[in-house]
Design a protein around this motif. Structure first.
Motif, short mmCIF file in Angstrom:
data_model
loop_
_atom_site.label_atom_id
_atom_site.label_comp_id
_atom_site.label_asym_id
_atom_site.label_seq_id
_atom_site.Cartn_x
_atom_site.Cartn_y
_atom_site.Cartn_z
N GLU A 300 -40.68 115.47 4.97
CA GLU A 300 -42.11 115.38 5.31
C GLU A 300 -42.32 116.14 6.60
O GLU A 300 -41.54 115.99 7.56
N ASN A 359 -49.00 116.59 5.21
CA ASN A 359 -50.18 115.72 5.32
C ASN A 359 -51.43 116.58 5.39
O ASN A 359 -51.59 117.40 6.28
N GLU A 391 -49.84 115.30 0.89
CA GLU A 391 -50.04 113.86 1.06
C GLU A 391 -51.46 113.63 1.57
O GLU A 391 -51.84 114.15 2.61
#
Ligand code: C2E
Ligand code: CA
Ligand code: CA
Length: 527
Positions: A300, A359, A391
């Motif tokens: 991530e 994100n 995300e």
């Protein structure tokens, strides 16, 4: 506290701005005062030169005119007063500055333009005059016609006679002598003749030795027994007072302006933009693992901000401000560039098909530039190597009208979508199906409750089994303990991520971590 609070509500920061503003005001004060005073001095010197030239010109032209008039009158001294008086009265009336003309013969003034016939010895009337001189000038405190009012006595002798000639008395007004057409301000002056001086300091004559001691500029008039002293002041106390006052007011204004400008520069928007420009943002990567095998499935991407003054600012603080101000778009574009730069290095330690979780703010999703931004990112990544996973929080999905269409478009680009922080927002499970999600990221709060909170655990169970039924893959984030890990393994959650495995790492640390831990050994961790 929001980003603005973090940036400005620090006393030391405000004090620093205050010090900077004070320094700016002080520098301005010194500079402005110096420049203004030197300009005034320069202008004064120039002006005084002009006054001097003007005075010389006026004086010479006046004296020339007077002497010429007196020369024309010299033959009258051979005539009796009766026949000359009308002439000299006329000349006295029409020669500017002349009080009286006296005709003098054999040392006696015998005819006056003011009173006609008289017979007075000149040596008593004007004792200072040098009778032998062809042309002489002397100051006299008063004359018989105007007592108490100083005058200049001008003596012009007959060339061939020692004590015969004409004497003129003049009223002198010093001001027209000085004033030039362009300037109104005049310096103090003194006209010196012999031992006396007529000055602008006092209406009476002054002995030369009592003249002020301060430096004076002396103008000698060639060939004439007189000189003019100019008491020039380059800077008056008034100049200094006014300049200091002006500088003080302006400096205060500059200081205040500086203070607010610097404070404003700390507005969240300005700070964010400057941060992008000065490369203050960087990325940390947190590995994500396959629950079953313990192998690295991807990572991530987490943004970081190292502010030059405030130090590390967590994303929770600035992302919200960036979203509100619209700066999330340039910030995410900047992030895309940073990822593209690291991508070749990441490809050396991650297998093909590894997932890169990004994100994405819902606010960015609905901007016109979003698709173009994504194209540019895809174009910069190694061809067909990574699998991107965007995300997006469930809050964003619900609020963005075009979310459904955008998700379809993303899928067409081969990008997967994860619903982030699941369980913290509206949590309407039906959205899972409706939005065609690929992944569900179980929020850290849920994971945290494992083994502690008897209410949340059954909800978590239900969420996991529903995701399975809907064929949505699950990612558990914030895994910190072996107990949590075992629980998630038992429920067959697909992916795990958290401090239990690794904190978010810099690119170099991430590469080193991957090289050392291609497979995460649960067994070794639990014993
Ligand atoms: P998030 O997407 O839920 O990111 C996970 C957060 O949990 C990260 O915090 C991560 O450092 C933290 N975390 C991971 N494992 C653990 C753990 O085991 N225990 C605990 N206590 N925390 C863990 P971070 O980096 O501070 O990010 C906070 C939030 O900021 C993110 O939450 C995300 O919403 C936002 N964010 C971060 N980077 C970006 C970005 O590039 N773009 C956007 N739009 N938002 C971002
Ligand atoms: Ca996330
Ligand atoms: Ca999350």
């Amino acid at each position: 506290m929001g980003l603005k609070g973090v940036l400005t509500h620090s006393m030391s920061h405000k004090q620093r701005i205050l010090v900077k503003s004070n320094i700016a005001a002080l520098l301005f004060f010194v500079l402005f005062t110096t420049v203004t005073l030197s300009l005034i001095t320069r202008q004064r010197v120039q002006y005084q030169r002009t006054v001097k030239e003007h005075t010389l010109k006026t004086t010479l032209s006046y004296i020339n005119h007077l002497v010429k008039t007196m020369q024309q009158m010299l033959p009258l001294t051979a005539k009796p007063c009766l026949s000359s008086q009308a002439d000299i009265t006329y000349q006295a009336a029409f020669t500017s500055g002349v009080r009286t003309f006296l005709l003098v013969k054999n040392g006696y003034a015998y005819c006056s333009s003011a009173s006609g016939d008289l017979m007075l010895p000149l040596k008593i009337l004007y004792p200072e005059i040098n009778w032998n001189q062809h042309l002489d000038f002397k100051l006299q405190q008063d004359t018989p016609t105007m007592p108490g009012k100083p005058t200049v006595a001008v003596w012009l002798r007959q060339p061939d006679r020692l004590d015969t000639g004409i004497l003129a008395t003049l009223d002198i007004d010093l001001v027209p002598l000085l004033i030039t057409p362009r300037y109104a301000q005049t310096p103090d002056i003194a006209i010196v003749m012999g031992d006396s001086a007529l000055t602008t300091f006092t209406p009476n004559l002054m002995p030369v030795n009592q003249l002020p001691h301060q430096e004076a500029d002396r103008l000698n008039i060639n060939g004439l027994p007189l000189s003019i002293m100019f008491y020039n002041e380059k800077l008056t106390p008034e100049d200094i007072r006014l300049t200091l006052l002006g500088s003080l007011v302006l400096s205060l204004m500059i200081g205040v302006l500086c203070y607010y400008t610097l404070l404003l520069r700390q507005s969240p928007e300005q700070a964010l933009l400057r941060g992008i420009k000065r490369n203050e943002f960087f990325i940390e990567y947190q590995p994500v693992f396959h629950t079953r095998s313990g192998t690295i499935a991807g990572l991530e991407v987490l943004i970081r901000w190292q502010h030059p003054i405030r130090g590390h600012i967590p994303p929770d603080v600035f992302i919200l401000d960036a979203e509100r101000s619209g700066l999330i778009v340039p910030l995410t574009r900047h992030l895309f560039r940073l990822i593209a730069k690291d991508a070749p290095q990441l490809a050396t330690v991650l297998p093909q098909g590894a997932k890169i979780g990004l994100n994405i703010s819902p606010a960015h999703l609905s901007t016109p530039s979003f698709n173009q931004d994504v194209y540019e990112l895809l174009a910069q990544l190694p061809c067909n190597y990574f699998r991107l996973m965007f995300e997006i929080t469930e809050r964003g999905m619900v609020e963005e009208k075009n979310a459904l269409a955008e998700f379809d478009w993303l899928h067409k680009q081969g990008i997967e979508i994860a619903i982030d922080d699941f369980g913290t927002g509206h949590s309407v499970l039906i959205y899972l199906k409706r939005f065609n999600m690929d992944y569900l990221k179980i929020d850290r709060g849920f994971v945290n409750s494992i083994g502690q909170d008897t209410v949340s655990a059954p909800v978590l169970d239900a969420v996991i089994s529903l995701a399975k039924k809907l064929k949505i893959l699950t990612v558990a984030e914030g895994v910190e303990t072996a107990v949590q890990m075992r629980f998630l393994q038992e429920r067959d959650v697909n992916f795990v991520q958290g401090y239990y495995f690794s904190k978010p790492l810099s690119i170099d640390d991430f590469i080193a971590y991957c090289n050392a831990n291609q497979v995460f050994d649960y067994q070794a961790q639990q014993t």
